[in-house]
Design an enzyme around this catalytic site. Structure first.
Site, PDB file in Angstrom:
ATOM      1  N   PRO A  12       0.788  -1.236   0.000  1.00 32.85           N
ATOM      2  CA  PRO A  12       0.000   0.000   0.000  1.00 32.85           C
ATOM      3  C   PRO A  12       0.822   1.290   0.000  1.00 32.85           C
ATOM      4  CG  PRO A  12      -0.785  -1.540   1.674  1.00 32.85           C
ATOM      5  CD  PRO A  12       0.531  -2.034   1.196  1.00 32.85           C
ATOM      6  N   SER A  13       2.139   1.192   0.051  1.00 28.34           N
ATOM      7  CA  SER A  13       2.970   2.392   0.115  1.00 28.34           C
ATOM      8  C   SER A  13       3.387   2.859  -1.276  1.00 28.34           C
ATOM      9  CB  SER A  13       4.227   2.131   0.953  1.00 28.34           C
ATOM     10  OG  SER A  13       5.140   3.208   0.798  1.00 28.34           O
ATOM     11  N   ALA A  14       2.930   4.030  -1.663  1.00 25.79           N
ATOM     12  CA  ALA A  14       3.353   4.578  -2.955  1.00 25.79           C
ATOM     13  C   ALA A  14       4.840   4.917  -2.945  1.00 25.79           C
ATOM     14  CB  ALA A  14       2.534   5.813  -3.303  1.00 25.79           C
ATOM     15  N   ALA A  16       7.152   3.289  -1.420  1.00 25.79           N
ATOM     16  CA  ALA A  16       7.845   2.027  -1.660  1.00 25.79           C
ATOM     17  C   ALA A  16       7.723   1.619  -3.130  1.00 25.79           C
ATOM     18  CB  ALA A  16       7.293   0.943  -0.741  1.00 25.79           C
ATOM     19  N   TYR A  17       6.567   1.906  -3.740  1.00 24.81           N
ATOM     20  CA  TYR A  17       6.388   1.648  -5.175  1.00 24.81           C
ATOM     21  C   TYR A  17       7.415   2.433  -5.980  1.00 24.81           C
ATOM     22  CZ  TYR A  17       3.829   1.889  -9.724  1.00 24.81           C
ATOM     23  OH  TYR A  17       3.455   1.848 -11.043  1.00 24.81           O
TER      24      TYR A  17
END
Length: 198
Positions: A12-14, A16-17
């Site tokens: 869910p972490s952008a 991290a994306y």
């Protein structure tokens, strides 16, 4: 050979994306490999009392703006999913199941999950949808469905989360280079300088 860079992330972490899109190429420029480690950030939140950025007043508005700016810079189709953040345990467990068999494929799976979650076409808490995403990359549907339901795999995912927290992770991306931690996508230039010996 130097130790692999460890890349702890949660779907869910952008931020991290954004890091996931860069971390392998960054490492390769310096002759390093990356070990991808998926874990539930909820493990750290329970210990620290923190909340997802999008659930904190003021931070939520800024985060949405910042993610949109970064996504535009990277030319990504990007939208914060309705009901974000989703826990995404099916995606985490699927990643670990695939990673145990083919780490390269697991990375491709992770990137596809990120892309589809943040363009609104994948619910990462929907087991069937996650399995279909993996199948699109050549993963056996039935084997994966059996694997993600295995209590041993579920325990493995919990253990990785506990390990991440025991090593200081309170957010993602959490990158460990030769024992030294770095938090955040915006720390990648600092990691690059370290790897270059600057």
């Amino acid at each position: 050979m130097p130790a692999p860079i460890e890349f702890f992330f949660d779907f869910p972490s952008a931020y991290a994306y954004f890091a996931a899109l860069e971390i392998d190429e960054l490492a390769a420029r310096h002759g390093r490999e990356v070990r991808w480690r998926a874990f539930s950030l909820g493990t750290a939140f329970r210990l620290t009392g923190a909340q997802p950025l999008t659930r904190v007043p003021l931070k939520s508005d800024y985060t949405a703006l910042d993610w949109a700016r970064v996504a535009q810079q990277k030319r990504l189709d990007f939208a914060i999913p309705e009901g974000h953040p989703h826990a995404g345990l099916p995606a985490l467990r699927s990643f670990h199941w695939i990673d145990a068999r083919d780490p390269g494929l697991a990375k491709r799976f992770a990137l596809e999950v990120y892309r589809r979650y943040f363009d609104g076409s994948l619910a990462i808490d929907d087991v069937a949808a996650v399995i279909e995403t993996a199948a699109g990359l050549g993963v056996d549907r039935e084997a994966l469905a059996s694997g993600v339901a295995d209590p041993e795999l579920k325990a493995k995912v919990r253990e990785v989360g506990e390990e991440a927290v025991s090593r200081g992770a309170f957010g993602v991306p959490w990158v460990i280079v030769d024992g030294e931690p770095y938090w955040g996508w915006d720390r990648l230039p600092m990691i690059e300088r370290r790897l270059a010996g600057d």
